[in-house]
Design an enzyme around this catalytic site. Sequence first.
Site, short mmCIF file in Angstrom:
data_model
loop_
_atom_site.label_atom_id
_atom_site.label_comp_id
_atom_site.label_asym_id
_atom_site.label_seq_id
_atom_site.Cartn_x
_atom_site.Cartn_y
_atom_site.Cartn_z
N HIS A 49 0.86 -1.18 0.00
CA HIS A 49 0.00 0.00 0.00
C HIS A 49 0.90 1.24 0.00
O HIS A 49 2.03 1.21 0.51
CB HIS A 49 -0.92 0.02 1.23
CG HIS A 49 -2.02 -1.00 1.15
ND1 HIS A 49 -3.15 -0.94 1.93
CD2 HIS A 49 -2.16 -2.11 0.37
CE1 HIS A 49 -3.95 -1.96 1.64
NE2 HIS A 49 -3.37 -2.69 0.70
N GLU A 51 0.91 3.99 1.67
CA GLU A 51 1.34 4.47 2.99
C GLU A 51 2.56 3.70 3.48
O GLU A 51 3.55 4.27 3.94
CB GLU A 51 0.20 4.31 4.01
CG GLU A 51 -1.03 5.16 3.74
CD GLU A 51 -2.08 4.46 2.89
OE1 GLU A 51 -1.71 3.65 2.01
OE2 GLU A 51 -3.27 4.73 3.11
N CYS A 79 -6.66 2.18 5.29
CA CYS A 79 -7.15 0.88 5.75
C CYS A 79 -6.53 0.59 7.12
O CYS A 79 -5.59 1.27 7.53
CB CYS A 79 -6.77 -0.19 4.74
SG CYS A 79 -5.03 -0.68 4.82
N CYS A 82 -2.67 0.20 7.16
CA CYS A 82 -1.95 1.46 7.03
C CYS A 82 -2.18 2.37 8.23
O CYS A 82 -1.27 3.09 8.65
CB CYS A 82 -2.35 2.16 5.74
SG CYS A 82 -1.78 1.24 4.30
ZN LIG Z 1 -3.65 0.42 3.33
#
Ligand SMILES: [Zn+2]
Length: 169
Positions: A49, A51, A79, A82
Amino acid sequence: MDFAQHTIDIASRNVTEGGRPFATVIVKDGEIVAESPNLVAQTHDPTAHAEILAIRQACTKLGTEHLTGATIYVLAQPCPMCLGSLYYCSPDEVVFLTTRDAYEPHYVDDRKYFELNTFYDEFAKPWNERRLPMRYEPRDAAVDVYQLWQERNGGERRVAGAPTTTRPA
Ligand SMILES: [Zn+2]
């Protein structure tokens, strides 16, 4: 520089290159220290991801696991994975540019054990009520590892240098 627009541009370019619609830009002292799109589609790494990748870059570059003083721009509300990584790196602020409700008509990423709109509720459940099957197999020797850590850490339980709320940084 418009860091929010830059975040949008990185995500937009990623989509045109076959990637997913997410990006992160990390700013400290008015300068970008790291930036990344989501690279899950390109790498097959489900943890890639934006992040996570940007936090790794920034911490490696700055030689610290603490991003105090930084502002982290993310395209969407993070999410749980993250969000956890954002808590770990202690930035001054996280700026998000869209909500899950706003993007959900166009994008979902539901998996075997969660739907994005119930993911946070799932995390809040006790471990044995979550959809992800987990098994507790207690071993005393596992706790011994922590005792060894404490002994080698001068009897202190805490990691040195971490900014905490319970004592001065
Ligand atoms: Zn994430």
